[in-house]
Design a protein around this motif. Structure first.
Motif, mmCIF file in Angstrom:
data_model
loop_
_atom_site.group_PDB
_atom_site.id
_atom_site.type_symbol
_atom_site.label_atom_id
_atom_site.label_comp_id
_atom_site.label_asym_id
_atom_site.label_seq_id
_atom_site.Cartn_x
_atom_site.Cartn_y
_atom_site.Cartn_z
ATOM 1 N N LEU A 73 -8.465 -29.388 86.261
ATOM 2 C CA LEU A 73 -8.772 -30.112 87.496
ATOM 3 C C LEU A 73 -7.991 -31.418 87.582
ATOM 4 O O LEU A 73 -7.513 -31.800 88.666
ATOM 5 C CB LEU A 73 -10.276 -30.379 87.578
ATOM 6 N N ALA A 74 -7.848 -32.123 86.453
ATOM 7 C CA ALA A 74 -7.056 -33.359 86.467
ATOM 8 C C ALA A 74 -5.607 -33.064 86.835
ATOM 9 O O ALA A 74 -4.972 -33.828 87.575
ATOM 10 C CB ALA A 74 -7.134 -34.046 85.096
ATOM 11 N N ASP A 75 -5.085 -31.941 86.352
ATOM 12 C CA ASP A 75 -3.704 -31.560 86.695
ATOM 13 C C ASP A 75 -3.554 -31.313 88.195
ATOM 14 O O ASP A 75 -2.607 -31.797 88.823
ATOM 15 C CB ASP A 75 -3.300 -30.298 85.916
ATOM 16 N N VAL A 76 -4.489 -30.560 88.775
ATOM 17 C CA VAL A 76 -4.344 -30.242 90.198
ATOM 18 C C VAL A 76 -4.589 -31.471 91.065
ATOM 19 O O VAL A 76 -4.017 -31.594 92.162
ATOM 20 C CB VAL A 76 -5.265 -29.078 90.627
ATOM 21 N N LEU A 77 -5.424 -32.410 90.600
ATOM 22 C CA LEU A 77 -5.618 -33.650 91.345
ATOM 23 C C LEU A 77 -4.313 -34.425 91.429
ATOM 24 O O LEU A 77 -3.943 -34.948 92.492
ATOM 25 C CB LEU A 77 -6.702 -34.498 90.680
ATOM 26 N N LEU A 78 -3.594 -34.504 90.298
ATOM 27 C CA LEU A 78 -2.299 -35.191 90.293
ATOM 28 C C LEU A 78 -1.275 -34.461 91.159
ATOM 29 O O LEU A 78 -0.544 -35.077 91.935
ATOM 30 C CB LEU A 78 -1.765 -35.308 88.865
ATOM 31 N N GLU A 79 -1.237 -33.143 91.011
ATOM 32 C CA GLU A 79 -0.241 -32.364 91.753
ATOM 33 C C GLU A 79 -0.453 -32.446 93.260
ATOM 34 O O GLU A 79 0.498 -32.283 94.032
ATOM 35 C CB GLU A 79 -0.297 -30.908 91.294
ATOM 36 N N ALA A 80 -1.685 -32.707 93.681
ATOM 37 C CA ALA A 80 -1.984 -32.742 95.114
ATOM 38 C C ALA A 80 -1.565 -34.053 95.783
ATOM 39 O O ALA A 80 -1.600 -34.152 97.005
ATOM 40 C CB ALA A 80 -3.483 -32.514 95.331
ATOM 41 N N GLN A 81 -1.175 -35.044 94.966
ATOM 42 C CA GLN A 81 -0.844 -36.355 95.534
ATOM 43 C C GLN A 81 0.657 -36.464 95.784
ATOM 44 O O GLN A 81 1.476 -36.014 94.984
ATOM 45 C CB GLN A 81 -1.272 -37.488 94.580
ATOM 46 N N ALA A 82 0.994 -37.079 96.894
ATOM 47 C CA ALA A 82 2.393 -37.409 97.155
ATOM 48 C C ALA A 82 2.812 -38.557 96.254
ATOM 49 O O ALA A 82 1.978 -39.357 95.809
ATOM 50 C CB ALA A 82 2.575 -37.802 98.625
ATOM 51 N N ASP A 83 4.104 -38.636 95.938
ATOM 52 C CA ASP A 83 4.590 -39.737 95.120
ATOM 53 C C ASP A 83 4.263 -41.058 95.804
ATOM 54 O O ASP A 83 4.341 -41.194 97.023
ATOM 55 C CB ASP A 83 6.098 -39.632 94.919
ATOM 56 N N GLY A 84 3.890 -42.027 95.019
ATOM 57 C CA GLY A 84 3.540 -43.333 95.561
ATOM 58 C C GLY A 84 2.529 -44.013 94.676
ATOM 59 O O GLY A 84 2.238 -43.562 93.556
ATOM 60 N N LEU A 85 1.965 -45.106 95.158
ATOM 61 C CA LEU A 85 1.074 -45.919 94.340
ATOM 62 C C LEU A 85 -0.171 -45.160 93.920
ATOM 63 O O LEU A 85 -0.603 -45.244 92.767
ATOM 64 C CB LEU A 85 0.690 -47.190 95.104
ATOM 65 N N GLN A 86 -0.759 -44.395 94.834
ATOM 66 C CA GLN A 86 -1.978 -43.670 94.486
ATOM 67 C C GLN A 86 -1.731 -42.694 93.345
ATOM 68 O O GLN A 86 -2.533 -42.591 92.411
ATOM 69 C CB GLN A 86 -2.522 -42.941 95.712
ATOM 70 N N LYS A 87 -0.611 -41.982 93.388
ATOM 71 C CA LYS A 87 -0.304 -41.046 92.309
ATOM 72 C C LYS A 87 -0.035 -41.789 91.004
ATOM 73 O O LYS A 87 -0.417 -41.322 89.924
ATOM 74 C CB LYS A 87 0.903 -40.187 92.681
ATOM 75 N N SER A 88 0.606 -42.950 91.079
ATOM 76 C CA SER A 88 0.840 -43.751 89.874
ATOM 77 C C SER A 88 -0.474 -44.186 89.247
ATOM 78 O O SER A 88 -0.639 -44.163 88.021
ATOM 79 C CB SER A 88 1.687 -44.977 90.212
ATOM 80 N N ILE A 89 -1.428 -44.591 90.093
ATOM 81 C CA ILE A 89 -2.731 -45.015 89.587
ATOM 82 C C ILE A 89 -3.423 -43.855 88.880
ATOM 83 O O ILE A 89 -3.954 -44.001 87.762
ATOM 84 C CB ILE A 89 -3.599 -45.556 90.733
ATOM 85 N N LEU A 90 -3.408 -42.679 89.496
ATOM 86 C CA LEU A 90 -4.043 -41.510 88.893
ATOM 87 C C LEU A 90 -3.332 -41.101 87.603
ATOM 88 O O LEU A 90 -3.979 -40.726 86.623
ATOM 89 C CB LEU A 90 -4.027 -40.347 89.883
ATOM 90 N N THR A 91 -2.014 -41.176 87.585
ATOM 91 C CA THR A 91 -1.263 -40.828 86.380
ATOM 92 C C THR A 91 -1.638 -41.743 85.222
ATOM 93 O O THR A 91 -1.823 -41.292 84.084
ATOM 94 C CB THR A 91 0.249 -40.917 86.646
ATOM 95 N N SER A 92 -1.760 -43.041 85.502
ATOM 96 C CA SER A 92 -2.088 -43.998 84.437
ATOM 97 C C SER A 92 -3.476 -43.753 83.861
ATOM 98 O O SER A 92 -3.763 -44.158 82.733
ATOM 99 C CB SER A 92 -1.983 -45.430 84.970
ATOM 100 N N ALA A 93 -4.339 -43.086 84.625
ATOM 101 C CA ALA A 93 -5.711 -42.836 84.179
ATOM 102 C C ALA A 93 -5.951 -41.358 83.879
ATOM 103 O O ALA A 93 -7.099 -40.917 83.844
ATOM 104 C CB ALA A 93 -6.686 -43.320 85.245
ATOM 105 N N TYR A 94 -4.877 -40.613 83.641
ATOM 106 C CA TYR A 94 -4.974 -39.146 83.528
ATOM 107 C C TYR A 94 -6.045 -38.705 82.530
ATOM 108 O O TYR A 94 -6.946 -37.917 82.853
ATOM 109 C CB TYR A 94 -3.610 -38.570 83.143
#
Length: 582
Positions: A73-94
């Motif tokens: 689920l964490a993988d698909v949450l990241l994959e669903a985000q467009a590149d940008g600040l929101q995806k960076s925030i989620l990546t840092s908290a993976y």
């Protein structure tokens, strides 16, 4: 507190704080189980109740299934985000997102069993299940809790003031210089700290100045790192947070098949955690932005690259076309949390990790097999001196072959350890030292040895120099542990005994490092052959010598130098953080 209606049952949900426990002490609970984030006891109006942990309520098989689901689920949450600040925030908290999903899903599954009357939860889980807001309100707090809350800003201010001298010193030393930013956290195991302490002196030799960023005082206050340009990136540093909402799980296709109560809990947890995720990312990037006005950051090295401070620094570097190198001090296997490699270059301890990283789609050209400073530390041991010391400490070893058996803090240690210990203690001309894992309960392990009928014929040690034991040993018998690699570096062969599939995570026999035993009835025969049959012993030793490159590359003691050289090359050849070439 609140009542949660789930599968026709009504469950009282409370945050585990002083106010909730005081209120519960006056309440009579109906019959049923009390579960919580941690085991313990609870005083209620009609007596004491035992609190059952989620782990105990579900068992290891269910937790393993939910862990796999959580990381998916964490993988698909990241994959669903467009590149940008929101995806960076989620990546840092993976990893935090994945473990949060696991905890919420596990608790939800326990509550759905229908016989729970009270769930006493820590703050994140209470927020997820909608019980955190009321108990967190000032009017509901006990006086001591309110006093602590009032003093928190003062404590933060004092900690911030203590950091100012280090920040000023780092700014003065690094001003105008090309530097490497190094990130590292450690929980106290030394898995990351030991490689860091080997790499930094090599960077000094190459005259590469370093700004060290960490989230934990354990790293910053380590005596071997005193005088370093170190900043602790914690909650006390000021930041201008980004005001943006988190994504919602209900918008993710893979979450729509989940129960609506679970999806709602996941959304509440992400909303509760979001300010921390945003603030932390922006805090690291703001600190690096300020530092980069004073000096010229040319590369980031993360030990490892999967922790929040590392990801935040690495994303900052990536956004400026700077190299971001990641090195794992710990061994990586087939676990749900071992498929995340966000750095742009990967410094693998051996070919096993190189193959694993490549299996996730990373380019082979971005993977460098450098060895492991942690494993290098075992090279060059004086085995004769080790043997003499061990024979002094354990007199029954004298005149015998030494078999070291190690534990690994598994939830069911007796499955392998009881038949192993019973088998190897029957070998004539050998003595057994049973080395416990640091997290083992020594009393429980001794009781297990007593039940197995071997306690009096072996030596059991909890805190003893592992390298010394391995240097003295003729044979290591283990289930699955990095000790197997350390033994190979020292020159001691291993018999891996796995009777329940534990080595599926990382199979040292399959990787060509050790011999294997999968039937308890074969342990004595195989161990005797490795000790006393010259042909078998030579075969095991040759297998060990050939297989060590899978886990320690060249195995030549130069791992830290190779890592430092790669970082130096990137610093000297890279672009400045403003995007201009040197």
């Amino acid at each position: 507190m609140r009542q949660l209606e789930l599968n026709g049952a009504s469950i009282l949900i409370a945050e585990d704080d002083d106010a909730a426990r005081a209120a519960l002490a006056t309440m009579k609970l109906p019959e049923g189980r009390v579960v919580g984030s941690a085991p313990g006891t609870l005083t209620v109006g009609d007596g004491e109740r035992e609190i059952e942990s989620v782990e105990a309520a579900l068992g290891p098989a269910a937790l393993s299934r939910l862990e796999q689901q959580a990381y998916g689920l964490a993988d698909v949450l990241l994959e669903a985000q467009a590149d940008g600040l929101q995806k960076s925030i989620l990546t840092s908290a993976y990893h935090e997102i994945a473990t949060g999903v696991l905890r919420v899903a596990a608790m939800h599954e326990v509550l759905a069993q229908g016989d729970v009357v009270l769930a006493l939860l820590d703050a994140p889980l209470a927020a997820a299940f909608g019980a955190g807001q009321e108990s967190a309100a000032p009017s509901g707090r006990l006086p001591l809790t309110r006093l602590r809350a009032m003093l928190r800003p003062l404590r933060r201010s004092l900690r911030l003031l203590r950091q100012l001298p280090a920040a000023l010193r780092a700014g003065t030393r690094l001003a105008g210089r090309r530097i490497a930013v190094v990130t590292c956290n450690d929980s106290g195991t030394g898995i990351n700290l030991r490689p860091l302490k080997a790499i930094l002196p090599e960077l000094d030799t190459l005259q590469i100045p370093v700004l060290l960023l960490t989230e934990v005082s354990l790293v910053a206050e380590d005596p071997d790192l005193s005088g370093r340009n170190t900043l602790v990136i914690d909650g006390d540093l000021p930041v201008f947070p980004v005001r943006m909402p988190p994504p919602e799980w209900q918008e993710i296709a893979a979450a729509r098949s989940l129960p609506s109560t679970l999806v709602a809990a996941l959304d509440r947890l992400l909303a509760w955690s979001w300010p921390k995720y945003v603030t932390r990312l922006k805090r690291v990037q703001r600190v690096l932005g300020i530092a980069n006005r004073l000096c010229s950051a040319r590369a980031v090295l993360s030990v490892p690259d999967t922790l929040p401070v590392s990801i935040a620094a690495g994303l900052w570097a990536r956004g400026r076309s700077l190299p971001w190198l990641g090195h794992f001090g710990a061994t990586i296997g087939r676990c749900p949390d071992h498929y995340f490699f966000p750095a742009t270059e990967h410094l693998a301890y051996g070919f096993q990790l190189a193959d694993h990283i490549a299996s996730t789609g990373k380019s082979r050209s971005a993977i460098h097999v450098v060895g492991s400073p942690a494993f290098d530390a075992h090279l060059g041991r004086d085995r004769i001196a080790d043997r003499a010391t061990v024979e002094t400490d354990f007199p029954r070893v004298h005149g015998n072959r030494l078999i070291v058996v190690t534990s690994e803090a598994f939830p069911d240690p007796a499955t392998e350890l009881v038949p192993i210990l019973q088998a190897v203690t029957r070998i004539a001309g050998a003595h057994v030292v049973f080395k416990l894992h640091p997290d083992d309960n020594p009393a429980a392990m001794r009781e297990m040895a007593e039940r197995a009928g071997v306690a009096d014929s072996i030596d059991i040690v909890h805190r003893y120099p592992l390298g010394q034991l391995l240097g003295a040993a003729d044979l290591l018998v283990s289930v699955m542990s990095t000790v197997i690699i350390e033994a190979a570096v020292v020159g001691t062969p291993t018999l891996v005994c796995d009777f329940s599939g534990k080595s599926a995570v990382l199979d040292f026999v399959e990787e060509g490092l050790s011999l294997g035993c999968y039937d308890p009835r074969d342990v004595q025969r195989q161990a005797e052959a490795m000790l006393f049959d010259a042909a078998v012993a030579e075969s095991a030793s040759q297998k060990m010598r050939d297989g060590i490159e899978r886990f320690n590359g060249p195995n030549d003691g130069q791992s830290a130098k190779r890592i430092a050289r790669l970082v130096s090359d990137r610093v000297n050849a890279g672009v400045a953080a403003n995007g201009h070439h040197r």
